[in-house]
Design an enzyme around this catalytic site. Structure first.
Site, PDB file in Angstrom:
ATOM      1  N   ALA A  30       0.945  -0.879  -0.017  1.00 16.33           N
ATOM      2  CA  ALA A  30      -0.135  -0.227  -0.233  1.00 16.33           C
ATOM      3  C   ALA A  30       1.205   1.265   0.009  1.00 16.33           C
ATOM      4  O   ALA A  30       1.819   1.509   0.166  1.00 16.33           O
ATOM      5  CB  ALA A  30      -0.817  -0.052   1.368  1.00 16.33           C
ATOM      6  N   GLY A  37       0.450  -5.030   0.828  1.00 18.05           N
ATOM      7  CA  GLY A  37      -0.638  -4.839   0.039  1.00 18.05           C
ATOM      8  C   GLY A  37      -0.381  -5.763  -1.148  1.00 18.05           C
ATOM      9  O   GLY A  37      -0.986  -6.402  -2.085  1.00 18.05           O
ATOM     10  N   GLU A  77      -0.676  -9.335  -0.476  1.00 17.19           N
ATOM     11  CA  GLU A  77      -1.841  -9.314  -0.393  1.00 17.19           C
ATOM     12  C   GLU A  77      -2.966  -9.265  -1.662  1.00 17.19           C
ATOM     13  O   GLU A  77      -4.048  -9.859  -2.078  1.00 17.19           O
ATOM     14  CB  GLU A  77      -2.724  -8.107   0.922  1.00 17.19           C
ATOM     15  N   GLU A  93       4.300  -5.038   7.160  1.00 16.97           N
ATOM     16  CA  GLU A  93       4.103  -4.205   7.641  1.00 16.97           C
ATOM     17  C   GLU A  93       4.747  -3.863   9.383  1.00 16.97           C
ATOM     18  O   GLU A  93       4.647  -2.633   9.690  1.00 16.97           O
ATOM     19  CB  GLU A  93       2.424  -4.045   7.782  1.00 16.97           C
TER      20      GLU A  93
END
Ligand code: CAA
Length: 257
Positions: free
Chosen positions: A65, A108, A111, A131
């Site tokens: 992200a 992300g 993911e 993260e």
């Protein structure tokens, strides 16, 4: 629609989405996820498309992200915004999506690859959920899909240490379906996607839904679900054609109905 952060192409019966923010290693911001969803909307509505391939660059599928987009946010802002709900739509789509992963698939990015139906990875791919190094935890399924894919021990190892795993470890752990040389990644992903797109679309959609069901329900409920779907496919013309073609020793001509 004019896309700015992804490249959207049609190759035969396959829709290809290439993440394209090279200056940020394809970091996933709101615009990019919106454009991925819009591209998938288009492919789902297009009867000519039987499979989708989602890919990035040779250096990065996606490095996570967008940290710079999230950096200044407070807890209530993050909670109310619920931005990963939009991301999760990608994991709820009907048509099959193959992730063709080269380079970094982190946070992300890992993911997003796991929201796809399976991962074909180049030999330079690296996966991780770093993260924890940012003072947070995965927010788009990393603690959930990764644990289901590779088990508790390795999911804990990756999420708690933030380390990356190489593609051999990822394949051995069950995260990756196939490893291919980097130079052949797109050719191999397209070959797999072409093979899927040549099947009967109803059976492809039902196989995908049935496998995904395994992650939601008990074994007995899953078996009942599978049996109902199996039986219902006998209402399609493609079942008649597929089985006739087998007995007549010829290739089936599926009409997707
Ligand atoms: N968000 C925003 N920008 C990012 C980014 C990210 N996730 N990852 C890389 N970038 C940017 C860098 O800031 C840099 O931009 P500038 O040139 O403007 O500084 C550019 O991309 C190139 O990155 P690096 O110079 O760091 O490249 P590198 O080859 O030295 O290192 C890397 C590569 C190891 C992947 C490193 O970029 C990195 O650690 N990135 C962050 C990985 C990460 O922590 N991901 C998790 C994000 S949080 C998340 O994903 C939450 C969730 O669950 C959804």
């Amino acid at each position: 629609m004019a896309y700015e952060t992804v490249i959207v192409e049609v190759k035969g019966k396959v829709g290809v989405i290439t993440l394209n923010r090279p200056q940020a290693l394809n970091a996933l911001n709101g615009q990019l996820i919106g454009e991925v969803n819009a591209a998938i909307d288009g492919f789902e509505a297009d009867a000519g498309i039987g499979c989708i391939v989602l890919t990035g660059s040779e250096k990065a599928f996606a490095a996570g992200a967008d940290i710079k987009e999230m950096q200044g946010r407070t807890f209530p802002e993050t909670y109310l915004d619920d931005k990963f709900e939009t991301w999760d739509r990608i994991g709820r789509r009907r048509k099959p999506i193959i992730a063709a992963v080269a380079g970094f698939a982190l946070g992300g990015g890992c993911e997003l690859a796991m929201m796809c139906d399976f991962i074909i990875a180049a030999d330079n791919a690296k996966f991780g959920q770093p993260e924890i190094n940012l003072g947070v935890i995965p927010g788009a399924g990393g603690t959930q899909r990764l644990t289901r894919a590779i088990g508790k021990a390795k999911a804990m190892d990756l999420c708690l240490t933030g380390r990356m795993m190489d593609v051999v470890e990822a394949e051995r752990a069950g995260l990756v379906a196939r490893i291919v040389p980097l130079a052949e990644l797109m050719a191999e992903a397209l070959k797999a996607a072409d093979a899927i797109a040549a099947k009967s679309l109803p059976s492809v959609l039902m196989a995908k839904e049935s496998i995904n069901r395994a992650f939601e329900v008990t074994l007995n409920e899953g078996l009942r679900f599978e049996r109902r779907i199996f039986s219902s496919l006998f209402a399609t013309q493609d079942q008649k054609e597929g089985m006739a073609a087998f007995t007549e020793k010829r290739k089936p001509d599926f009409k997707n109905g």
